[in-house]
Scaffold this motif. Structure first.
Motif, mmCIF file in Angstrom:
data_model
loop_
_atom_site.group_PDB
_atom_site.id
_atom_site.type_symbol
_atom_site.label_atom_id
_atom_site.label_comp_id
_atom_site.label_asym_id
_atom_site.label_seq_id
_atom_site.Cartn_x
_atom_site.Cartn_y
_atom_site.Cartn_z
ATOM 1 N N LEU A 439 -1.462 14.752 -7.406
ATOM 2 C CA LEU A 439 -1.900 14.683 -6.014
ATOM 3 C C LEU A 439 -2.248 13.247 -5.638
ATOM 4 O O LEU A 439 -2.384 12.369 -6.491
ATOM 5 N N CYS A 440 -2.348 13.039 -4.352
ATOM 6 C CA CYS A 440 -2.629 11.712 -3.821
ATOM 7 C C CYS A 440 -4.142 11.464 -3.861
ATOM 8 O O CYS A 440 -4.920 12.288 -3.369
ATOM 9 N N VAL A 441 -4.565 10.339 -4.455
ATOM 10 C CA VAL A 441 -5.984 10.020 -4.573
ATOM 11 C C VAL A 441 -6.214 8.556 -4.190
ATOM 12 O O VAL A 441 -5.276 7.787 -4.004
ATOM 13 N N CYS A 442 -7.478 8.227 -4.103
ATOM 14 C CA CYS A 442 -7.888 6.836 -3.904
ATOM 15 C C CYS A 442 -8.747 6.411 -5.094
ATOM 16 O O CYS A 442 -9.493 7.224 -5.645
ATOM 17 N N GLU A 443 -8.645 5.140 -5.465
ATOM 18 C CA GLU A 443 -9.451 4.600 -6.561
ATOM 19 C C GLU A 443 -10.079 3.275 -6.139
ATOM 20 O O GLU A 443 -9.614 2.614 -5.211
ATOM 21 N N LYS A 444 -11.132 2.884 -6.873
ATOM 22 C CA LYS A 444 -11.756 1.585 -6.628
ATOM 23 C C LYS A 444 -10.703 0.496 -6.783
ATOM 24 O O LYS A 444 -9.941 0.474 -7.752
ATOM 25 N N PHE A 445 -10.645 -0.390 -5.818
ATOM 26 C CA PHE A 445 -9.568 -1.381 -5.794
ATOM 27 C C PHE A 445 -9.711 -2.388 -6.931
ATOM 28 O O PHE A 445 -10.794 -2.920 -7.192
ATOM 29 N N ASP A 446 -8.576 -2.619 -7.616
ATOM 30 C CA ASP A 446 -8.488 -3.600 -8.696
ATOM 31 C C ASP A 446 -7.321 -4.519 -8.365
ATOM 32 O O ASP A 446 -6.159 -4.109 -8.417
ATOM 33 N N SER A 447 -7.624 -5.759 -8.016
ATOM 34 C CA SER A 447 -6.583 -6.696 -7.578
ATOM 35 C C SER A 447 -5.556 -6.974 -8.658
ATOM 36 O O SER A 447 -4.429 -7.400 -8.368
ATOM 37 N N ALA A 448 -5.893 -6.712 -9.911
ATOM 38 C CA ALA A 448 -4.963 -6.981 -11.005
ATOM 39 C C ALA A 448 -3.838 -5.949 -11.085
ATOM 40 O O ALA A 448 -2.753 -6.251 -11.579
ATOM 41 N N ILE A 449 -4.094 -4.756 -10.603
ATOM 42 C CA ILE A 449 -3.093 -3.708 -10.751
ATOM 43 C C ILE A 449 -2.688 -3.048 -9.440
ATOM 44 O O ILE A 449 -1.643 -2.388 -9.365
ATOM 45 N N HIS A 450 -3.476 -3.211 -8.389
ATOM 46 C CA HIS A 450 -3.202 -2.500 -7.147
ATOM 47 C C HIS A 450 -2.509 -3.385 -6.116
ATOM 48 O O HIS A 450 -2.672 -4.616 -6.116
ATOM 49 N N ASP A 451 -1.759 -2.757 -5.253
ATOM 50 C CA ASP A 451 -1.033 -3.424 -4.178
ATOM 51 C C ASP A 451 -2.027 -3.794 -3.068
ATOM 52 O O ASP A 451 -2.729 -2.922 -2.534
ATOM 53 N N ALA A 452 -2.057 -5.067 -2.726
ATOM 54 C CA ALA A 452 -3.010 -5.542 -1.711
ATOM 55 C C ALA A 452 -2.789 -4.873 -0.360
ATOM 56 O O ALA A 452 -3.725 -4.739 0.445
ATOM 57 N N ARG A 453 -1.546 -4.409 -0.092
ATOM 58 C CA ARG A 453 -1.262 -3.752 1.181
ATOM 59 C C ARG A 453 -1.934 -2.386 1.293
ATOM 60 O O ARG A 453 -2.051 -1.831 2.385
ATOM 61 N N LYS A 454 -2.385 -1.850 0.160
ATOM 62 C CA LYS A 454 -3.037 -0.544 0.169
ATOM 63 C C LYS A 454 -4.567 -0.660 0.013
ATOM 64 O O LYS A 454 -5.252 0.320 -0.237
ATOM 65 N N ARG A 455 -5.063 -1.872 0.162
ATOM 66 C CA ARG A 455 -6.504 -2.121 0.063
ATOM 67 C C ARG A 455 -7.210 -1.616 1.310
ATOM 68 O O ARG A 455 -6.802 -1.882 2.432
ATOM 69 N N ARG A 456 -8.281 -0.836 1.116
ATOM 70 C CA ARG A 456 -9.032 -0.288 2.239
ATOM 71 C C ARG A 456 -10.515 -0.471 1.985
ATOM 72 O O ARG A 456 -10.952 -0.616 0.834
ATOM 73 N N VAL A 457 -11.308 -0.465 3.066
ATOM 74 C CA VAL A 457 -12.766 -0.571 2.973
ATOM 75 C C VAL A 457 -13.370 0.653 3.647
ATOM 76 O O VAL A 457 -12.949 1.054 4.742
#
Length: 532
Positions: A439-457
């Motif tokens: 399923l689709c989830v959200c995780e704490k953002f990690d700039s080393a592994i996550h796409d910056a375009r999917k960064r949310r606050v």
């Protein structure tokens, strides 16, 4: 099985032939086999999966009655009636939708749900009448009967769910979640029947007299050879004689109907220049008779030439061009023989090449895997397995290492095994997942592994997260225990969040149900995933 059940009724809804068996839910010592075609001089454990609707699109006949009525219709009327056969294949390897339609022989369409539900309704009504007679006119309520409908293991979830919906439309169950309907996988049902058979229950057409052992640790492959599809699964017998699946269901559209198609193409080559097409269009009832005759011949246990009766209108249409015997000159493997088409055994075998080559290739691909090293048996079941040509080919390819067995009642093995499954559906302890679920989830953002375009606050500004991530719950090829729940904790991101979409997912081996789930802001969601 529903706890209130008195009877278990298993419907084997096949591509070419269908039938049902039933027994008391308290035991399967006496499984009642229903035979068909007595009014037409026949006695078979299954009837053609053929259905006929009249000009007003009203259901009229099913099985032999549908075939015989359609054959007897004048050509002028036949074009206005809706005749369907082999329509089950329309659910294989396709995008099954509620609004899909099926094409009848007259070229017109009816809703697929109508065709399937009316077919099931006919068998349901017939079964209820038979049970009424067998139980001295006692009428049982809906809750006192457990129904089992068999489907190919290689069908996708949507196709399996469609059969449950068709059963609901047929009046077999009143709601989609009813426990009085079990969707059984065909090779699993056949496996249950074969493993309890005595030595005498298998065909003795080879030097292999090895009895199938129903002992813990025994591993075997089930090859369900139907008219439309061939399903292949691998099972291991557990300590309690229950079954564990070792390899995900595989297979394809390599069933007996492929042999029919090759025979038709052979006749088209003989009666070329549009002769065969004209005959097939103008005289469909005769063509039905010819193909029925061929279907019996292809599953013969004889290693001899076959003789196919050539009907009057084919000889007439062909004879208008030239003497019919001239069509067979220089055609290898066949001879015109005083009103019949003689096909040599070698030529007959060639019609099986596509199916056999795919079956053997699929078996070799499975058996070459290291985890299949302990497999001892190959069980051939289904109506197509009655053919000596198919059984000979599998034995030639694998008998040096494996015991090749085929039950005496190869065609009835699935429906009788489905009765056993209806009495004890827990006998299958685990299955191999054919898909990856998540399923689709959200995780704490990690700039080393996550796409910056999917960064949310978050709205409060104190949580930075990555959206649109896939949380894998079950991986393709993973062994999953049946009825075992896996628990997961999820937290809402926003303080005012009240709902998580598509989270309450009960993943069945037969269907998937997805709905919205309410949550409470600030509290974890304890969510379970159960496989049934």
């Amino acid at each position: 099985m529903a706890s209130q059940s008195v009877f278990v009724v298993a419907i084997d809804f096949g591509t070419s032939y269908s039938g049902y068996c039933f027994s008391l839910a308290s035991g399967t010592d006496q499984i009642r086999q229903v035979y068909w075609g007595a009014e037409h001089g026949l006695k078979t454990p299954k009837m053609p999966t053929s259905i006929l609707f009249n000009q007003k699109q009203e259901f009229k006949y099913f099985g032999y009655d549908a075939v015989m009525k359609y054959k007897s219709l004048p050509s002028s009327q036949a074009d206005s009636w809706y005749f369907f056969q082999n329509f089950k294949m329309q659910l294989y390897n396709t995008n099954v939708t509620l609004g899909m339609k099926l094409k009848a022989t007259n070229g017109k369409f009816l809703p697929a749900l109508t065709v399937f539900s009316e077919s099931l309704r006919y068998m349901k009504d017939h079964a209820l009448n038979t049970i009424k007679e067998a139980s001295f006119q006692t009428v049982y309520s809906e809750e006192e009967i457990t129904w089992v409908i068999t489907v190919p293991a290689i069908w996708n979830a949507a196709a399996k769910q469609f059969m449950r919906l068709a059963a609901k439309e047929a009046g077999i169950i009143s709601d989609m979640l009813s426990r009085n309907l079990i969707i059984a996988l065909e090779p699993e049902a056949a496996s249950l029947w074969c493993k309890q058979l005595p030595h005498e229950g298998f065909m003795a057409d080879s030097s292999d007299k090895k009895k199938f052992e129903d002992s813990p640790g025994i591993q075997y492959i089930v090859v369900d050879c139907g008219g439309g599809t061939v399903d292949i699964t691998v099972h291991e017998i557990q300590q309690n004689h229950y079954l564990k699946e070792l390899h995900k269901a595989t297979g394809g559209g390599w069933g007996g109907n492929r042999v029919d198609e090759n025979f038709i193409n052979f006749l088209k080559e003989i009666f070329s220049d549009g002769i065969w097409d004209e005959y097939a269009k103008r005289h469909p009832t005769e063509l039905q008779n010819m193909m029925y005759n061929f279907s019996l011949q292809k599953c013969s246990a004889s290693r001899e030439a076959v003789y196919i009766h050539c009907y009057y209108n084919l000889t007439r249409v062909a004879g208008s061009k030239k003497d019919i015997s001239q069509f067979f000159e220089n055609v290898a493997g066949t001879v015109w023989c005083d009103g019949t088409i003689m096909i040599t055994y070698e030529k007959m075998k060639s019609f099986f090449d596509y199916s056999i080559n795919n079956i053997i290739c699929a078996l070799r691909e499975i058996l070459c895997k290291p985890e299949m090293d302990k497999v001892q048996y190959i069980l051939l079941v289904g109506g197509f397995a009655s053919s000596i040509i198919l059984r000979d080919a599998v034995r030639q390819a694998f008998s040096n290492k494996y015991h090749i067995l085929c039950p005496m009642e190869a065609q009835a093995a699935i429906v009788k095994g489905a009765v056993l499954f209806g009495v004890n559906p827990h006998i299958i302890t685990s299955r191999i997942s054919c898909r990856t679920y998540g399923l689709c989830v959200c995780e704490k953002f990690d700039s080393a592994i996550h796409d910056a375009r999917k960064r949310r606050v978050s709205k409060t500004g104190d949580f930075i997260y990555c959206t649109d991530l896939f949380e894998k719950l079950v991986e393709i090829g993973e062994s999953v225990n049946i009825h075992e729940a896996a628990h997961y904790d999820f937290f809402p991101i926003e303080p005012d969040q009240t709902k998580l979409a598509s989270l309450n997912t009960v993943v069945h081996t037969t269907n998937t149900i997805i709905c919205d789930l309410p949550v409470t802001a600030g509290k974890p969601l304890d969510w379970s995933l159960t496989y049934t």
